[in-house]
Design an enzyme around this catalytic site. Structure first.
Site, PDB file in Angstrom:
ATOM      1  N   SER A 146      40.858  57.993 -10.908  1.00  0.00           N
ATOM      2  CA  SER A 146      40.339  57.859  -9.545  1.00  0.00           C
ATOM      3  C   SER A 146      39.182  56.860  -9.536  1.00  0.00           C
ATOM      4  O   SER A 146      38.785  56.361 -10.585  1.00  0.00           O
ATOM      5  CB  SER A 146      39.886  59.219  -9.022  1.00  0.00           C
ATOM      6  OG  SER A 146      38.884  59.735  -9.851  1.00  0.00           O
ATOM      7  N   SER A 147      38.680  56.586  -8.360  1.00  0.00           N
ATOM      8  CA  SER A 147      37.552  55.651  -8.179  1.00  0.00           C
ATOM      9  C   SER A 147      37.890  54.207  -8.542  1.00  0.00           C
ATOM     10  O   SER A 147      37.013  53.446  -8.924  1.00  0.00           O
ATOM     11  CB  SER A 147      36.321  56.072  -8.988  1.00  0.00           C
ATOM     12  OG  SER A 147      35.965  57.383  -8.683  1.00  0.00           O
ATOM     13  N   GLY A 170      38.998  52.224  -6.325  1.00  0.00           N
ATOM     14  CA  GLY A 170      38.751  51.447  -5.099  1.00  0.00           C
ATOM     15  C   GLY A 170      39.968  51.340  -4.196  1.00  0.00           C
ATOM     16  O   GLY A 170      40.209  50.303  -3.585  1.00  0.00           O
ATOM     17  N   ASP A 223      48.953  64.112  -9.859  1.00  0.00           N
ATOM     18  CA  ASP A 223      48.240  65.319  -9.428  1.00  0.00           C
ATOM     19  C   ASP A 223      49.218  66.257  -8.739  1.00  0.00           C
ATOM     20  O   ASP A 223      50.049  65.809  -7.939  1.00  0.00           O
ATOM     21  CB  ASP A 223      47.167  64.997  -8.362  1.00  0.00           C
ATOM     22  CG  ASP A 223      46.054  64.113  -8.880  1.00  0.00           C
ATOM     23  OD1 ASP A 223      45.966  63.939 -10.102  1.00  0.00           O
ATOM     24  OD2 ASP A 223      45.276  63.607  -8.046  1.00  0.00           O
ATOM     25  N   GLU A 230      48.536  68.282  -6.406  1.00  0.00           N
ATOM     26  CA  GLU A 230      48.236  68.352  -4.975  1.00  0.00           C
ATOM     27  C   GLU A 230      48.788  67.180  -4.161  1.00  0.00           C
ATOM     28  O   GLU A 230      49.013  67.312  -2.964  1.00  0.00           O
ATOM     29  CB  GLU A 230      46.724  68.399  -4.775  1.00  0.00           C
ATOM     30  CG  GLU A 230      46.095  69.632  -5.366  1.00  0.00           C
ATOM     31  CD  GLU A 230      44.605  69.660  -5.110  1.00  0.00           C
ATOM     32  OE1 GLU A 230      43.966  68.608  -5.274  1.00  0.00           O
ATOM     33  OE2 GLU A 230      44.100  70.733  -4.766  1.00  0.00           O
ATOM     34  N   LYS A 241      49.437  49.214 -20.867  1.00  0.00           N
ATOM     35  CA  LYS A 241      50.133  50.506 -21.012  1.00  0.00           C
ATOM     36  C   LYS A 241      49.795  51.533 -19.926  1.00  0.00           C
ATOM     37  O   LYS A 241      50.702  52.190 -19.397  1.00  0.00           O
ATOM     38  CB  LYS A 241      49.839  51.089 -22.406  1.00  0.00           C
ATOM     39  CG  LYS A 241      50.800  52.199 -22.824  1.00  0.00           C
ATOM     40  CD  LYS A 241      52.203  51.706 -23.124  1.00  0.00           C
ATOM     41  CE  LYS A 241      52.347  51.401 -24.601  1.00  0.00           C
ATOM     42  NZ  LYS A 241      53.586  50.709 -24.928  1.00  0.00           N
ATOM     43  N   CYS A 252      18.628  60.950  12.329  1.00  0.00           N
ATOM     44  CA  CYS A 252      19.025  62.348  12.527  1.00  0.00           C
ATOM     45  C   CYS A 252      17.974  63.290  11.938  1.00  0.00           C
ATOM     46  O   CYS A 252      16.893  63.416  12.501  1.00  0.00           O
ATOM     47  CB  CYS A 252      20.428  62.578  11.982  1.00  0.00           C
ATOM     48  SG  CYS A 252      21.255  63.938  12.825  1.00  0.00           S
ATOM     49  N   MET A 277      14.750  61.588  11.860  1.00  0.00           N
ATOM     50  CA  MET A 277      14.068  61.526  13.157  1.00  0.00           C
ATOM     51  C   MET A 277      13.394  62.867  13.437  1.00  0.00           C
ATOM     52  O   MET A 277      12.246  62.924  13.882  1.00  0.00           O
ATOM     53  CB  MET A 277      15.096  61.184  14.239  1.00  0.00           C
ATOM     54  CG  MET A 277      14.599  61.271  15.661  1.00  0.00           C
ATOM     55  SD  MET A 277      14.951  62.891  16.411  1.00  0.00           S
ATOM     56  CE  MET A 277      14.837  62.480  18.146  1.00  0.00           C
ATOM     57  N   HIS A 279      23.593  58.548  14.335  1.00  0.00           N
ATOM     58  CA  HIS A 279      23.817  57.862  13.053  1.00  0.00           C
ATOM     59  C   HIS A 279      24.273  56.421  13.294  1.00  0.00           C
ATOM     60  O   HIS A 279      25.477  56.156  13.362  1.00  0.00           O
ATOM     61  CB  HIS A 279      24.900  58.586  12.251  1.00  0.00           C
ATOM     62  CG  HIS A 279      24.447  59.882  11.676  1.00  0.00           C
ATOM     63  ND1 HIS A 279      23.806  59.972  10.462  1.00  0.00           N
ATOM     64  CD2 HIS A 279      24.533  61.136  12.149  1.00  0.00           C
ATOM     65  CE1 HIS A 279      23.519  61.237  10.216  1.00  0.00           C
ATOM     66  NE2 HIS A 279      23.947  61.969  11.212  1.00  0.00           N
ATOM     67  N   GLU A 317      24.403  54.016  11.343  1.00  0.00           N
ATOM     68  CA  GLU A 317      25.087  53.400  10.195  1.00  0.00           C
ATOM     69  C   GLU A 317      26.612  53.423  10.321  1.00  0.00           C
ATOM     70  O   GLU A 317      27.299  52.591   9.737  1.00  0.00           O
ATOM     71  CB  GLU A 317      24.641  54.064   8.881  1.00  0.00           C
ATOM     72  CG  GLU A 317      25.104  55.502   8.652  1.00  0.00           C
ATOM     73  CD  GLU A 317      24.178  56.557   9.244  1.00  0.00           C
ATOM     74  OE1 GLU A 317      23.458  56.243  10.224  1.00  0.00           O
ATOM     75  OE2 GLU A 317      24.176  57.695   8.733  1.00  0.00           O
TER      76      GLU A 317
END
Ligand code: GLN
Length: 535
Positions: A16-17, A19, A149, A151, A191, A381, A384, A507, A509
């Site tokens: 995983s990770s 991208g 996996d 799942e 591989k 949020c 603030m 938010h 962002e």
């Protein structure tokens, strides 16, 4: 569903990770650059109905859409790389699917049949794909998790069936894998990719395109080898090279021919390609003309993924001014323990959103410091809310002022649970969520930043500014710069006699985009730069 809708399925292998979210988003950018309309769907294999109830350590940021869905952070990438506006239908988890199927079963919709993974669960998955296929040329579906996996299996089975139903000419399977460079052998290794594709083929999916994550451009012989073993055309073996700036990914993919191959394989019009805006953003980010340091004083400071959109928004703001934003991660609890010397030398400061009492006093101390030292400050949020508490305590003399989220017995509950939230017991999806309009007051820092009177921003919170204290705070020198008129809720506060001090209940962002940097982040960077240069 459009008659000519095409589908791209993005799966991931090896680990995983790698991208996958950015790869999917970049494919979207390449298609938009060719004048095509796209949308996205993210499948998440976990059983939670949405990530809203998950701990940020487990899941990273919860991204909020305009319609108030709490979604996976990959939806943030999709919105940042394209012009799409996503909704609750664009993120589907195993939990959603089962919830829908079980609800139908309870209503008796299956007429006494045995309800099974195939076909009932896989049908529900396929329906969720067709549901988002409106008014677009291409739906990009990212399947979360890694091939193999347990799942992910029903999702992979469903997308296999989908190809059969829609016709192979309308469906493209893209698989992201890893091609590691092993320094001791001085070689790129194929591989892991071979194994991952083998696994995918075992469940009936032959990938059309391979995106190979690696740290160098793959030479011809490596591509040829992968092509042979994985049964993928050599030109469709694409280098997904590591980059310093994520917005470079579409440019690299394009150079590798990915955009052309996708449109060709799906029989879409070739069109003129316009990647000029992306070239510009990348060059602004890679060749900055100065640098500012902005502190993020938070609780999950050691888990960067929980501030994904925030970090991107800062970089967008920086790129706008051709400035590099360096982030100093400050743990609010460290400020509590060690003091404000951790904040010395900052150009600007952000106290971001969050939940729970931990680190609150540290955040409040950091805010005092920013207010007193004239450090440009943006509170988001919870940030603030802390700014309001700080001002009440230290400027208005309301000793012990607080938020009822952390202190039920505070003598001055300047932040409190809104009346709508009283009595709400369910945790999932019950906050004030999604886009709300906000009216700005003229002659305020916020108005100056936005340059318009009405804005729309996204929310995710339960607590609100307590209007009983509005006058006291105003008299002390706090400006209410923006309200949600329908319910007279305070959305933006500012501190007068400060170079730039803005707290927002929403938010910002989530709405920043590299091609359209958010006004508040643009301003924060600008003011931080001014402070750095003029003291
Ligand atoms: N915990 C606060 C609330 O629920 C702030 C939430 C946030 O920062 N997103 O109101």
């Amino acid at each position: 569903m459009g008659v000519n809708t095409k589908y791209i399925f993005v799966t991931g292998g090896v680990l995983s990770s790698l991208g996958k979210g950015i790869a999917s988003a970049s494919i979207g950018a390449l298609l938009e650059a060719r004048g095509l309309r796209v949308t996205f769907l993210k499948f998440d294999p976990y059983i939670n109905v949405d990530p809203g109830t998950m701990n940020p350590f487990q899941h990273g940021e919860v991204y909020v859409t305009e319609d108030g869905a709490e979604t996976d952070l990959d939806l943030g990438h999709y919105e940042r790389f394209t012009h799409v506006k996503l909704t609750k239908d664009n993120n589907v988890t195993t939990g959603c699917i089962y919830h829908a199927v079980i609800t139908k079963e309870r209503r008796g919709e299956f007429l006494g049949g045995t309800v099974q993974v195939i076909p009932h669960i896989t049908n529900e998955i396929k329906d969720s794909i067709r549901k988002v296929a409106k008014d677009v040329d291409v739906v990009i579906v990212e399947v979360g998790g890694t091939v193999g996996d347990i799942e992910s299996q029903p999702f992979l089975e469903a997308i296999r069936q989908f190809g059969l139903e829609e016709g192979r000419e309308n469906v493209l399977y893209v698989h992201l894998t890893l091609v590691p460079y092993v320094a001791t052998a001085g070689e790129l290794k194929t591989k892991p990719t071979q194994h991952s594709v083998k696994e995918l083929r075992a469940i009936g999916i032959q990938p059309d395109i391979l995106l190979c994550r690696t740290n160098r451009f793959l030479p011809h012989d490596i591509k040829a080898k992968i092509s042979l073993f994985c049964n993928v055309e050599e030109r469709a073996v694409i280098t997904a090279k590591d980059v310093d700036v994520i917005y470079e990914v579409p440019l690299i993919f394009n150079k590798e021919g990915l955009g052309d191959i996708v449109v060709e394989k799906l029989g879409l019009p070739k069109g003129k390609v316009d990647l000029a805006p992306w070239n510009q953003v990348v060059s602004r980010m890679k060749e900055p003309q100065g640098e500012v340091e902005i502190g993020i004083v938070g609780k999950y400071a050691n888990l960067r993924d929980s501030y994904k959109s925030l970090v991107e928004a800062l970089h967008h703001g920086g790129a706008y001014h051709r400035l590099q934003v360096t982030i100093r991660w400050v743990d609010a609890e460290d400020v509590e323990r060690e003091g404000t010397h951790l904040l010395e030398g900052l150009g600007g400061m952000i106290v971001p959103g969050g939940f729970g009492a931990r680190g609150i006093e540290g955040k409040i101390r950091a805010i005092s410091y920013a207010r007193e030292e004239g450090i440009p400050f943006l509170g988001i949020c919870l940030g603030m809310q802390c700014a309001v508490v700080e001002f009440a305590r230290n400027v208005c003399g309301l000793k012990g002022a607080g938020s009822t989220e952390f202190d039920m017995d505070t003598p001055y509950p300047v932040i409190h649970l809104s009346p709508e939230q009283e009595g709400v017991v369910d945790k999932g999806g019950t906050m004030r969520l999604g886009a709300y309009p906000c009216l700005l007051k003229k002659d305020t820092m916020a108005y100056e930043a936005y340059g318009t009177e009405e804005i729309v921003e996204r929310h995710r919170h339960r607590y609100e500014f307590n209007n009983d204290y509005r006058d006291v705070l105003k008299r002390g020198g706090m400006t209410v710069a923006g309200i949600y008129p329908k319910r007279d809720l305070v959305e933006i506060v500012e501190v007068k006699d400060h170079p730039w001090f803005v707290g927002v209940q929403f938010h910002p962002e989530f709405k920043s985009n590299p091609l359209r940097p958010h006004p508040l982040f643009r301003k924060l960077v600008e003011k931080s730069w001014e402070r750095k240069n003029h003291g």
